[in-house]
Design a protein around this motif. Structure first.
Motif, PDB file in Angstrom:
ATOM      1  N   UNK A 393      10.543  -6.261 -17.222  1.00 43.22           N
ATOM      2  CA  UNK A 393       9.253  -6.388 -17.901  1.00 43.22           C
ATOM      3  C   UNK A 393       8.242  -5.403 -17.310  1.00 43.22           C
ATOM      4  N   UNK A 394       7.260  -5.099 -18.115  1.00 43.83           N
ATOM      5  CA  UNK A 394       6.213  -4.170 -17.702  1.00 43.83           C
ATOM      6  C   UNK A 394       4.862  -4.808 -17.986  1.00 43.83           C
ATOM      7  N   UNK A 395       3.936  -4.646 -17.068  1.00 39.48           N
ATOM      8  CA  UNK A 395       2.610  -5.218 -17.264  1.00 39.48           C
ATOM      9  C   UNK A 395       1.554  -4.134 -17.075  1.00 39.48           C
ATOM     10  N   UNK A 396       0.329  -4.426 -17.538  1.00 39.34           N
ATOM     11  CA  UNK A 396      -0.743  -3.433 -17.497  1.00 39.34           C
ATOM     12  C   UNK A 396      -1.951  -4.002 -16.768  1.00 39.34           C
ATOM     13  N   UNK A 397      -2.726  -3.073 -16.211  1.00 38.49           N
ATOM     14  CA  UNK A 397      -3.929  -3.463 -15.481  1.00 38.49           C
ATOM     15  C   UNK A 397      -4.928  -2.317 -15.589  1.00 38.49           C
ATOM     16  N   UNK A 398      -6.181  -2.655 -15.873  1.00 38.09           N
ATOM     17  CA  UNK A 398      -7.228  -1.648 -15.928  1.00 38.09           C
ATOM     18  C   UNK A 398      -7.801  -1.448 -14.530  1.00 38.09           C
ATOM     19  N   UNK A 399      -7.809  -0.213 -14.065  1.00 37.49           N
ATOM     20  CA  UNK A 399      -8.322   0.107 -12.745  1.00 37.49           C
ATOM     21  C   UNK A 399      -9.691   0.749 -12.839  1.00 37.49           C
ATOM     22  N   UNK A 400     -10.476   0.554 -11.796  1.00 38.30           N
ATOM     23  CA  UNK A 400     -11.822   1.115 -11.719  1.00 38.30           C
ATOM     24  C   UNK A 400     -11.865   2.207 -10.655  1.00 38.30           C
ATOM     25  N   UNK A 401     -12.856   3.032 -10.773  1.00 40.59           N
ATOM     26  CA  UNK A 401     -13.033   4.066  -9.761  1.00 40.59           C
ATOM     27  C   UNK A 401     -13.201   3.423  -8.388  1.00 40.59           C
ATOM     28  N   UNK A 402     -12.561   4.019  -7.392  1.00 40.03           N
ATOM     29  CA  UNK A 402     -12.599   3.580  -5.999  1.00 40.03           C
ATOM     30  C   UNK A 402     -11.714   2.372  -5.733  1.00 40.03           C
ATOM     31  N   UNK A 403     -10.965   1.876  -6.731  1.00 36.83           N
ATOM     32  CA  UNK A 403      -9.964   0.837  -6.468  1.00 36.83           C
ATOM     33  C   UNK A 403      -8.883   1.405  -5.542  1.00 36.83           C
ATOM     34  N   UNK A 404      -8.346   0.534  -4.717  1.00 38.90           N
ATOM     35  CA  UNK A 404      -7.273   0.939  -3.804  1.00 38.90           C
ATOM     36  C   UNK A 404      -6.031   0.101  -4.084  1.00 38.90           C
ATOM     37  N   UNK A 405      -4.930   0.767  -4.347  1.00 42.22           N
ATOM     38  CA  UNK A 405      -3.628   0.106  -4.486  1.00 42.22           C
ATOM     39  C   UNK A 405      -2.834   0.308  -3.205  1.00 42.22           C
ATOM     40  N   UNK A 406      -2.235  -0.761  -2.699  1.00 46.08           N
ATOM     41  CA  UNK A 406      -1.346  -0.674  -1.549  1.00 46.08           C
ATOM     42  C   UNK A 406       0.047  -1.079  -2.004  1.00 46.08           C
ATOM     43  N   UNK A 407       0.981  -0.161  -1.919  1.00 46.80           N
ATOM     44  CA  UNK A 407       2.383  -0.400  -2.267  1.00 46.80           C
ATOM     45  C   UNK A 407       3.192  -0.387  -0.978  1.00 46.80           C
ATOM     46  N   UNK A 408       4.162  -1.288  -0.868  1.00 46.60           N
ATOM     47  CA  UNK A 408       4.971  -1.329   0.357  1.00 46.60           C
ATOM     48  C   UNK A 408       6.322  -1.952   0.053  1.00 46.60           C
ATOM     49  N   UNK A 409       7.283  -1.718   0.925  1.00 42.37           N
ATOM     50  CA  UNK A 409       8.598  -2.335   0.808  1.00 42.37           C
ATOM     51  C   UNK A 409       8.606  -3.645   1.598  1.00 42.37           C
ATOM     52  N   UNK A 410       9.664  -4.456   1.389  1.00 47.14           N
ATOM     53  CA  UNK A 410       9.630  -5.808   1.925  1.00 47.14           C
ATOM     54  C   UNK A 410       9.808  -5.876   3.433  1.00 47.14           C
ATOM     55  N   UNK A 411      10.220  -4.774   4.085  1.00 41.42           N
ATOM     56  CA  UNK A 411      10.366  -4.812   5.534  1.00 41.42           C
ATOM     57  C   UNK A 411       9.067  -5.061   6.252  1.00 41.42           C
ATOM     58  N   UNK A 412       7.945  -4.793   5.602  1.00 42.64           N
ATOM     59  CA  UNK A 412       6.649  -4.935   6.244  1.00 42.64           C
ATOM     60  C   UNK A 412       6.095  -6.351   6.128  1.00 42.64           C
ATOM     61  N   UNK A 413       6.478  -7.086   5.106  1.00 44.86           N
ATOM     62  CA  UNK A 413       5.913  -8.425   4.893  1.00 44.86           C
ATOM     63  C   UNK A 413       6.920  -9.535   5.121  1.00 44.86           C
ATOM     64  N   UNK A 414       8.133  -9.180   5.539  1.00 40.54           N
ATOM     65  CA  UNK A 414       9.141 -10.207   5.765  1.00 40.54           C
ATOM     66  C   UNK A 414       8.767 -11.022   6.992  1.00 40.54           C
ATOM     67  N   UNK A 422       0.478 -15.134   7.545  1.00 41.34           N
ATOM     68  CA  UNK A 422       1.406 -14.213   6.889  1.00 41.34           C
ATOM     69  C   UNK A 422       0.887 -12.795   6.970  1.00 41.34           C
ATOM     70  N   UNK A 423       1.818 -11.863   6.829  1.00 40.49           N
ATOM     71  CA  UNK A 423       1.436 -10.458   6.916  1.00 40.49           C
ATOM     72  C   UNK A 423       0.624 -10.022   5.704  1.00 40.49           C
ATOM     73  N   UNK A 424       0.828 -10.689   4.565  1.00 45.92           N
ATOM     74  CA  UNK A 424       0.001 -10.372   3.397  1.00 45.92           C
ATOM     75  C   UNK A 424      -1.455 -10.691   3.709  1.00 45.92           C
ATOM     76  N   UNK A 425      -1.695 -11.807   4.383  1.00 50.24           N
ATOM     77  CA  UNK A 425      -3.064 -12.158   4.760  1.00 50.24           C
ATOM     78  C   UNK A 425      -3.624 -11.146   5.755  1.00 50.24           C
ATOM     79  N   UNK A 426      -2.755 -10.604   6.577  1.00 47.60           N
ATOM     80  CA  UNK A 426      -3.214  -9.573   7.507  1.00 47.60           C
ATOM     81  C   UNK A 426      -3.630  -8.317   6.751  1.00 47.60           C
ATOM     82  N   UNK A 427      -2.931  -8.034   5.638  1.00 41.44           N
ATOM     83  CA  UNK A 427      -3.369  -6.937   4.777  1.00 41.44           C
ATOM     84  C   UNK A 427      -4.798  -7.193   4.293  1.00 41.44           C
ATOM     85  N   UNK A 428      -5.040  -8.406   3.820  1.00 39.39           N
ATOM     86  CA  UNK A 428      -6.360  -8.732   3.276  1.00 39.39           C
ATOM     87  C   UNK A 428      -7.453  -8.623   4.347  1.00 39.39           C
ATOM     88  N   UNK A 429      -7.098  -8.890   5.588  1.00 40.90           N
ATOM     89  CA  UNK A 429      -8.089  -8.798   6.662  1.00 40.90           C
ATOM     90  C   UNK A 429      -8.549  -7.366   6.896  1.00 40.90           C
TER      91      UNK A 429
END
Length: 468
Positions: A393-414, A422-429
Motif C-alpha cells: 500500500x501507498x499513502x500520502x502526506x502533505x509536507x510544509x516548509x522546514x518539516x523534518x523527516x527522519x528515516x531509519x532502519x530497525x537496528x536503531x530502535x530495536x 523507548x528509543x523512539x521517545x528518545x528521538x522525540x526528545x
C-alpha cells in the motif's frame, strides 16, 4: 632400570607429603580442565570450538601422565623383577591405562641377552612367550621412513655413548600403528666400554594424536579467520562503494536538504547490509529510501547492492513507491541467494509538496514539525522476500516548509532503554535540537551523539530530510 652412568650420583626423593600435595593439585586441575573440556563440546562446524576442545584433550593427556608419574614417585622404585616383567604373578596394569603405555628394555651386548618388561610386550602387541626382540630384529616392525632414525639413535648410543631420545612408529602384528618415544643410555663396564643399552619406551600415540588435532584445528581456525577478515574487508568496501557519496555535503537534492549516516554494530566484525539513499529525479522530485537485508557478509552486502541498484533505476523511471517495493520483493524472492529485507521508500513532489511513501517491514518515518515529533501511520506492507506477489500500500502526506523527516532502519530502535524509555521517545526528545539545527547534517550529528554510545545490536542507518 637405572643407568650405571649415574651410579655415583645421589639424590633424596621428595617427601611423601610433598608428593601427596602435588597429586591432589594435579587431580583438582585435571577436574577443572575436564569441566572446561565438557563446556567446549560444540558443533563440529565451529573451527574455534574444535581448537579449544583439542587443546583441552591435550591438557588432560598431560595431566593424566603427570598424575600417574607422581603416583609412581610416591610408591617408590618397584622390585627389579617387576620392572623386568619376569614373574607371572607380578601385577599387570589394565590394557589401555597409562602404565601399559610405558615399557622398559635392556640389550646386553656381551651375552646377547634381551630383557623386556611385560608392558613393552603389550605396546608391541607381542606375546611374552614369543620373547623380546633383539636390536637387529627391532627395525622389522618400524616404519620404513623411521628405520634410519632408529638405527642412528642406537648407533650413536652404542658407539659414541650418546643418550637416546627420539620417536619412531611401529606397525603391530594386528595392523595397529603406534608412535613410540624412546629414551635410553649405554651401560658401561669397568673399562668404560659399552656393555649394554637400556631404554624406556613410551606409547605416545594418543598424545601425538591430540597434538595433531590441536595443530589441525588451529590451522583451520587461522584459515577461517583469514577468510572472515577478507570477507569483512570486501563487504565493507562493497557497501562503501554503493552508498551515497554525499553523506550530508556536496551535490544533494536541491528541494530537500538530505544527510545520512551508518552506525556500526557493537560487534564490529559483522558487516551488515543497511542502506540509505536519495535520488534526484529529472522533474525535480526526490526519492528517499532506507532498508536492510538480513544477514552479514559479502553475500548479504552484494544482495543489498543489487536491490539498491534496482531501486535507483526504477525511481529514475518514475515507478511509484508501492509498485517499486513490489518489484523489489519479486527480485529478492527470485534471487539465487534467498533473503529477507526491510525497506522504506518515499517520493516527494516539490510542486504539490506531497510525500508518497510505502514500507516493507521497516520502521515508519518520524515527522518533526514546529518543535514536536510524531510517528506517521504506516500503510500495509510485509518484509521483502517473505511472500511472492505481495502488494504494498501507498499513502500520502502533505509536507510544509522546514518539516523534518527522519528515516531509519530497525537496528536503531530495536529494544528499549530502562532508564530513558523507548528509543523512539528518545528521538522525540531531540525535537528542540532539530528545530535550531541549520542543516540536515546537524540533525544527523545530533542523532549519532544520542545513539552512538549504546551501539545497536546490528548495523543501523539514519537519514534526515528537511523540506527547503
Amino acid at each position: 632400570m637405572p643407568s650405571h652412568l649415574f651410579a655415583e650420583r645421589s639424590a633424596q626423593p621428595p617427601g611423601r607429603g610433598t608428593v601427596d600435595a602435588l597429586i591432589s593439585q594435579t587431580r583438582r586441575l585435571r577436574g577443572d580442565v575436564d569441566a572446561v573440556r565438557r563446556d567446549a563440546m560444540v558443533d563440529d562446524d565451529d573451527p574455534q570450538g574444535r581448537w579449544q576442545r583439542a587443546l583441552c584433550d591435550l591438557a588432560v593427556h598431560h595431566l593424566d601422565d603427570l598424575g600417574t608419574h607422581l603416583g609412581q614417585l610416591k610408591e617408590g622404585l618397584p622390585p627389579f623383577e617387576q620392572l623386568a616383567g619376569a614373574p607371572d604373578e607380578a601385577p599387570r596394569p589394565a590394557t589401555g591405562s597409562l602404565l601399559s603405555r610405558v615399557g622398559t628394555a635392556e640389550w646386553n651386548l656381551l651375552t646377547d641377552e634381551v630383557s623386556w618388561s611385560g608392558e613393552l610386550h603389550q605396546i608391541f602387541g607381542r606375546p611374552i612367550e614369543s620373547g623380546p626382540m633383539s636390536l637387529d630384529e627391532l627395525p622389522s616392525m618400524v616404519f620404513a621412513e623411521d628405520q634410519g632414525l632408529l638405527t642412528a639413535m642406537v648407533t650413536d648410543c652404542l658407539i659414541d655413548g650418546k643418550p637416546i631420545d627420539g620417536e619412531f612408529r611401529i606397525v603391530r602384528s594386528d595392523g595397529r600403528v603406534r608412535t613410540l618415544h624412546m629414551t635410553g643410555e649405554p651401560v658401561l663396564d669397568a673399562d668404560g666400554c659399552t656393555a649394554s643399552m637400556w631404554a624406556v619406551l613410551r606409547d605416545v600415540s594418543e598424545l601425538r594424536r591430540s597434538q595433531r588435532a590441536v595443530r589441525e584445528s588451529r590451522d583451520t581456525l587461522a584459515r577461517k579467520q583469514h577468510v572472515d577478515r577478507t570477507e569483512r574487508r570486501i563487504a565493507a568496501e562493497l557497501r562503501e562503494a554503493v552508498l551515497p557519496s554525499w553523506r550530508g555535503s556536496g551535490d544533494r537534492p536541491a528541494v530537500v536538504d538530505v544527510a545520512g549516516s551508518c552506525l556500526a554494530a557493537e560487534d564490529s566484525t559483522l558487516i551488515g547490509a543497511n542502506w540509505f539513499d536519495a535520488v534526484q529525479l529529472a522533474d525535480g522530485g526526490v526519492v528517499l529510501s532506507v532498508g536492510d537485508i538480513t544477514g552479514h557478509g559479502v553475500t548479504t552486502t552484494s544482495t543489498m547492492a543489487m536491490l539498491l541498484g534496482a531501486l535507483r533505476g526504477m525511481a529514475m523511471a518514475g515507478v511509484r513507491p508501492g509498485d517499486l517495493l513490489g518489484h523489489l520483493n519479486q527480485l529478492l524472492d527470485s534471487s539465487a541467494q534467498p533473503a529477507l529485507g526491510s525497506a522504506l521508500c518515499c517520493h516527494f513532489d516539490p510542486v504539490t509538496k506531497t510525500l508518497r511513501w510505502a514500507q516493507a517491514g521497516n520502521p515508519v518515518p518520524l515527522l518533526f514539525r514546529h518543535g514536536t515529533g510524531r510517528v506517521l501511520t504506516p500503510p500495509a506492507g510485509m518484509l521483502l522476500g517473505a511472500s511472492p506477489g505481495t502488494e504494498y500500500e501507498q499513502t500520502e502526506l502533505l509536507l510544509l516548509a522546514d518539516d523534518l523527516l527522519v528515516l531509519h532502519t530497525d537496528g536503531l530502535t530495536r529494544g528499549t532503554d530502562a532508564r530513558e524509555g523507548s528509543r523512539v521517545e528518545r528521538f522525540f526528545s531531540l525535537a528542540s535540537r532539530f528545530t535550531v539545527a541549520r542543516e540536515a547534517q546537524d540533525c544527523v550529528r545530533t542523532m549519532i551523539e544520542e545513539f552512538g554510545e549504546d551501539r545497536p545490536e546490528g548495523d543501523a542507518c539514519v537519514m534526515a530530510a528537511r523540506i527547503r
